[in-house]
Design a protein around this motif. Sequence first.
Motif, mmCIF file in Angstrom:
data_model
loop_
_atom_site.group_PDB
_atom_site.id
_atom_site.type_symbol
_atom_site.label_atom_id
_atom_site.label_comp_id
_atom_site.label_asym_id
_atom_site.label_seq_id
_atom_site.Cartn_x
_atom_site.Cartn_y
_atom_site.Cartn_z
ATOM 1 N N ALA A 171 32.392 73.596 52.134
ATOM 2 C CA ALA A 171 33.782 74.074 52.032
ATOM 3 C C ALA A 171 33.871 75.504 52.579
ATOM 4 C CB ALA A 171 34.246 74.043 50.584
ATOM 5 N N ARG A 172 34.916 75.767 53.361
ATOM 6 C CA ARG A 172 35.083 77.101 53.955
ATOM 7 C C ARG A 172 35.415 78.123 52.883
ATOM 8 N NH1 ARG A 172 39.674 79.497 55.596
ATOM 9 N NH2 ARG A 172 40.887 77.565 55.522
ATOM 10 N N VAL A 173 36.259 77.715 51.929
ATOM 11 C CA VAL A 173 36.658 78.615 50.846
ATOM 12 C C VAL A 173 36.875 77.770 49.591
ATOM 13 C CG1 VAL A 173 39.038 78.504 51.696
ATOM 14 C CG2 VAL A 173 38.405 80.324 50.146
ATOM 15 N N VAL A 174 36.583 78.357 48.449
ATOM 16 C CA VAL A 174 36.740 77.650 47.174
ATOM 17 C C VAL A 174 37.637 78.475 46.258
ATOM 18 C CG1 VAL A 174 35.558 76.614 45.198
ATOM 19 C CG2 VAL A 174 34.378 76.746 47.412
ATOM 20 N N HIS A 175 38.704 77.858 45.764
ATOM 21 C CA HIS A 175 39.613 78.539 44.841
ATOM 22 C C HIS A 175 39.460 77.948 43.444
ATOM 23 C CE1 HIS A 175 41.840 80.462 48.106
ATOM 24 N NE2 HIS A 175 41.817 79.304 48.741
ATOM 25 N N ASP A 176 39.598 78.788 42.416
ATOM 26 C CA ASP A 176 39.645 78.257 41.050
ATOM 27 C C ASP A 176 41.103 78.110 40.604
ATOM 28 O OD1 ASP A 176 40.655 80.711 40.268
ATOM 29 O OD2 ASP A 176 38.865 81.341 39.173
ATOM 30 N N GLY A 177 41.311 77.625 39.386
ATOM 31 C CA GLY A 177 42.654 77.288 38.919
ATOM 32 C C GLY A 177 43.361 78.390 38.141
ATOM 33 N N LEU A 178 42.799 79.619 38.176
ATOM 34 C CA LEU A 178 43.440 80.695 37.418
ATOM 35 C C LEU A 178 44.834 81.005 37.979
ATOM 36 C CD1 LEU A 178 42.813 82.544 35.009
ATOM 37 C CD2 LEU A 178 42.044 84.273 36.634
ATOM 38 N N GLY A 179 44.958 80.961 39.294
ATOM 39 C CA GLY A 179 46.266 81.206 39.916
ATOM 40 C C GLY A 179 47.281 80.144 39.521
ATOM 41 N N GLY A 187 32.221 58.137 54.065
ATOM 42 C CA GLY A 187 32.706 57.967 55.436
ATOM 43 C C GLY A 187 34.037 58.662 55.686
ATOM 44 N N ASP A 188 34.745 59.046 54.620
ATOM 45 C CA ASP A 188 36.025 59.767 54.782
ATOM 46 C C ASP A 188 35.767 61.277 54.767
ATOM 47 O OD1 ASP A 188 37.388 57.407 54.799
ATOM 48 O OD2 ASP A 188 37.935 57.485 52.679
ATOM 49 N N ALA A 189 36.655 62.022 55.425
ATOM 50 C CA ALA A 189 36.574 63.498 55.403
ATOM 51 C C ALA A 189 37.970 64.061 55.121
ATOM 52 C CB ALA A 189 36.045 64.022 56.729
ATOM 53 N N PHE A 190 38.010 65.212 54.442
ATOM 54 C CA PHE A 190 39.287 65.774 53.967
ATOM 55 C C PHE A 190 39.394 67.254 54.330
ATOM 56 C CE2 PHE A 190 38.110 62.170 51.422
ATOM 57 C CZ PHE A 190 39.295 61.445 51.379
ATOM 58 N N ASP A 191 40.639 67.700 54.507
ATOM 59 C CA ASP A 191 40.907 69.111 54.794
ATOM 60 C C ASP A 191 41.032 69.921 53.506
ATOM 61 O OD1 ASP A 191 41.252 68.602 57.670
ATOM 62 O OD2 ASP A 191 43.030 67.495 56.999
ATOM 63 N N LEU A 192 41.424 69.238 52.433
ATOM 64 C CA LEU A 192 41.573 69.905 51.130
ATOM 65 C C LEU A 192 41.062 68.954 50.044
ATOM 66 C CD1 LEU A 192 42.689 72.075 49.166
ATOM 67 C CD2 LEU A 192 44.937 70.961 49.357
ATOM 68 N N VAL A 193 40.131 69.429 49.249
ATOM 69 C CA VAL A 193 39.594 68.641 48.130
ATOM 70 C C VAL A 193 39.969 69.366 46.838
ATOM 71 C CG1 VAL A 193 37.519 67.749 47.013
ATOM 72 C CG2 VAL A 193 37.684 67.753 49.526
ATOM 73 N N ILE A 194 40.746 68.685 46.005
ATOM 74 C CA ILE A 194 41.222 69.279 44.751
ATOM 75 C C ILE A 194 40.464 68.646 43.588
ATOM 76 C CG2 ILE A 194 43.213 69.546 43.210
ATOM 77 C CD1 ILE A 194 45.007 69.335 45.710
ATOM 78 N N ASN A 195 39.805 69.474 42.797
ATOM 79 C CA ASN A 195 39.096 68.943 41.635
ATOM 80 C C ASN A 195 40.013 68.964 40.417
ATOM 81 O OD1 ASN A 195 37.107 68.040 39.855
ATOM 82 N ND2 ASN A 195 36.525 70.131 39.342
ATOM 83 N N ALA A 196 40.407 67.763 39.971
ATOM 84 C CA ALA A 196 41.221 67.652 38.755
ATOM 85 C C ALA A 196 40.434 66.926 37.669
ATOM 86 C CB ALA A 196 42.531 66.917 39.062
ATOM 87 N N THR A 197 39.099 66.905 37.795
ATOM 88 C CA THR A 197 38.298 66.367 36.695
ATOM 89 C C THR A 197 38.028 67.498 35.694
ATOM 90 O OG1 THR A 197 36.040 66.907 37.425
ATOM 91 C CG2 THR A 197 37.046 64.919 38.391
ATOM 92 N N SER A 198 37.633 67.104 34.496
ATOM 93 C CA SER A 198 37.219 68.110 33.510
ATOM 94 C C SER A 198 35.700 68.149 33.414
ATOM 95 C CB SER A 198 37.851 67.795 32.147
ATOM 96 O OG SER A 198 37.500 66.484 31.754
ATOM 97 N N LEU A 237 41.127 72.874 39.664
ATOM 98 C CA LEU A 237 42.095 73.180 38.613
ATOM 99 C C LEU A 237 41.442 73.967 37.479
ATOM 100 C CD1 LEU A 237 43.909 71.290 40.188
ATOM 101 C CD2 LEU A 237 44.500 70.104 38.087
ATOM 102 N N SER A 238 40.132 73.783 37.314
ATOM 103 C CA SER A 238 39.418 74.512 36.262
ATOM 104 C C SER A 238 39.177 75.957 36.688
ATOM 105 C CB SER A 238 38.068 73.849 35.975
ATOM 106 O OG SER A 238 38.262 72.554 35.460
#
Length: 267
Positions: A231-239, A178-189, A213-214
């Motif tokens: 998701a509009r855009v997906v970034h990885d954690g290399l940066g 039921g919640d929605a977010f503007d930014l979703v950060i994956n910090a799981t392994s 983060l991965s």
Amino acid sequence: MKRFAVIGQPVAHSLSPRIHAAFAAAAGIELDYQALAIDEADLATRLDALHDEGWAGFNVTLPHKQTVMARCEDLSEAARRAGAVNTLTRTDSGWQGDNTDGTGLVRDLARAGVVTAGQRVLILGAGGAARGIIAPLLATRPASLVISNRNPWKPEALSEAFADLGTLTPRTHWALKGDAFDLVINATSAGHSGPMPPMPDELFADGAVAYDLSYGTAHAPFAEWAKAEGARVVHDGLGMLVEQAAASFARWHGVTPDTAPVLKALR
Ligand SMILES: NC(=O)c1ccc[n+]([C@@H]2O[C@H](COP(=O)([O-])OP(=O)(O)OC[C@H]3O[C@@H](n4cnc5c(N)ncnc54)[C@H](OP(=O)(O)O)[C@@H]3O)[C@@H](O)[C@H]2O)c1
């Protein structure tokens, strides 16, 4: 020449030697930066010996990021808050511990043009890396910061630990329904061992950004899920990896490296 290294177990796969060598070359600094495999049982004695041998600093990776705290004579506020150390700097009498992961994330978000101020931000996962990014994210003044995890007790504990810095709302993954977010950060392994855990639908608001983060192959499950969820855009954690290294480099050498060419070369 001063000697530096990344310490961990395993450590042969680490990109840190390559990143620090590139920073040093661009800055005209002669650098000896190695990868040292150290078993958990040997950490204390090896750190004492490496201090005696005159080593100047270390990046710290798994499994030592938490345990190394006990070997530090001094900890930065970032390391204390994160409950983990990723940068050791030699002092005359021992090691100073710092944590640049949170700074690395915030700088990489800025590089990628991802705004957090006034946004609804979700952190998936509540392990060591999640803990390191909470304070820097709260400092950017998001509209809300929510953390969810498979083990339901960890978000509760983190919410209490960071209460003096702002509101961190604890959830289980399913309670996000039921919640929605503007930014979703994956910090799981999770991506290191298989697919993303089951999540409620419609977590991504219109135009939402996903940040993992991965990186490398561990990034694929989150990227696949986030794209399928809109998701509009997906970034990885290399940066983030390059930016946290840049913060360590600046701490040791007093020079803030230009990260863009190094990130480009790694890609
Ligand atoms: N880009 C960078 O510079 C950078 C820096 C640091 C870390 N990282 C990456 O960040 C990730 C997390 O690292 P960490 O140090 O926080 O690890 P960690 O302390 O071991 O925490 C792992 C987290 O992932 C969750 N998790 C693991 N497997 C899962 C699964 N199958 N389903 C659901 N949840 C799962 C755990 O949940 P439970 O609590 O329920 O077990 C926990 O929240 C790693 O992929 C690491 O490589 C990247």
